[in-house]
Design a protein around this motif. Structure first.
Motif: not given
Length: 315
Positions: A163-186
């Motif tokens: 998985t690309s780092s760009e996709a990970v960052q987009r996902a984290l940003s979208l979930y944050k925008d949706a009011g969620q609390e995303p955490v990264l499983v490394r």
């Protein structure tokens, strides 16, 4: 409602409990949602069930607008393609089998825009098990929610090795925008984070019950009136940091050896049927099976009260 999300579309694939919850999460945040389910009958009842839940949220002060306003952003997609085309993220919520996920990801990969994130709500399967052969595998990952995600905002974002780092960052940003609390499983691990921690607690609870240290009711009280109270607003690391005069190092010096000794005595529980049946018998004395749906709604309304309290408190 979060500003600026109205121009973004989210595809939600699967209209079961988690799929409906995701539709609510994104619609509340202002996203346009295309909700699809392979079985049309399930899709037909989805909006009615969502409407009831939105009413409960409104009654508990957790909606910034009317339930009807949120509902207008949830559209029923009759086809998978309709849910995928034009979406910035497609959230998959189908049954937990590798074969089923491989099949639907092959279709989603072909239908969704090239830069769309393809995310699975799976509780146990790492993305590497069902995305390896895809042309667009670099935009695939797991986004495991807690249940229900419209009340418990944790999302575990876990990429596959490719998985690309760009996709990970987009996902984290979208979930944050949706009011969620995303955490990264490394990196990938079975059960991700939440289920591993929950599994450790359940394992010891089962052991304590199996060896007759306490009843199910009293073991539940250990969490309900003990650990759960403080863990509802701070985690175990912050807890121990505050439970010794000089923080974590002080706590470790005082209690670390005792916990290390304790860990050696904690065995893996086999979840054997006799023990589980005994637990079930105690639970059925407290609550009949027919009463589970009503108790589940009671639980959700208690979570709403707690969630409202959390949102009103400073960090």
């Amino acid at each position: 409602m979060t500003g600026g999300n109205g121009d973004c579309q989210i595809g939600v694939v699967g209209a079961g409990m988690i799929g409906r919850a995701w539709a609510m999460v994104f619609a509340q945040a202002g996203f346009k949602v295309q909700l699809h389910n392979p079985r049309a009958a399930k899709l037909a009842s989805a909006l009615q069930e969502i409407e009831v839940l939105l009413g409960d949220l409104a009654s508990n002060g957790l909606l910034r607008e009317s339930p009807d306003a949120v509902l207008t952003r949830i559209h029923l997609a009759e086809t998978l393609e309709e849910a995928c085309v034009g979406s910035v993220l497609v959230q998959e919520n189908i049954p937990e089998t590798v074969e089923a996920k491989r099949a639907i990801y092959e279709l989603m990969d072909a239908m969704a825009p090239a830069d769309a994130v393809l995310a699975s709500s799976t509780s146990w399967l790492p993305a590497s098990q069902f995305t390896e052969g895809l042309r667009g595998r670099a935009r695939c990952l797991v986004a495991h929610p807690a249940n229900p995600p419209y009340l418990i905002p944790l999302v575990e974002v876990c990429p596959a090795p490719w998985t690309s780092s760009e996709a990970v960052q987009r996902a984290l940003s979208l979930y944050k925008d949706a009011g969620q609390e995303p955490v990264l499983v490394r990196k990938e691990i079975s059960g991700f984070l939440l289920n591993r921690v929950q599994g450790a607690v359940l394992n010891e609870m089962l052991n304590l019950y199996e060896h007759n240290y306490a009843s199910t009711g009293d073991l539940d009280k250990v969490m309900k009136f003990g650990l759960g109270l403080r863990w509802s607003f701070m985690g175990p690391f912050e807890t121990i940091d505050l439970n010794a005069p000089n923080g974590v190092l002080d706590y470790a010096e005082r209690y670390g050896p005792s916990y290390a000794t304790l860990a050696k005595s904690q065995e893996a529980n086999a979840w054997n049927s006799e023990v589980v049946q005994s637990i079930d018998a105690e639970r059925r004395q407290a609550l009949e099976v027919s009463e589970l749906p009503a108790r589940g709604r009671w639980r959700d309304n208690r979570l709403m009260t707690l969630r409202r309290h959390q949102t009103e408190q400073p960090e």
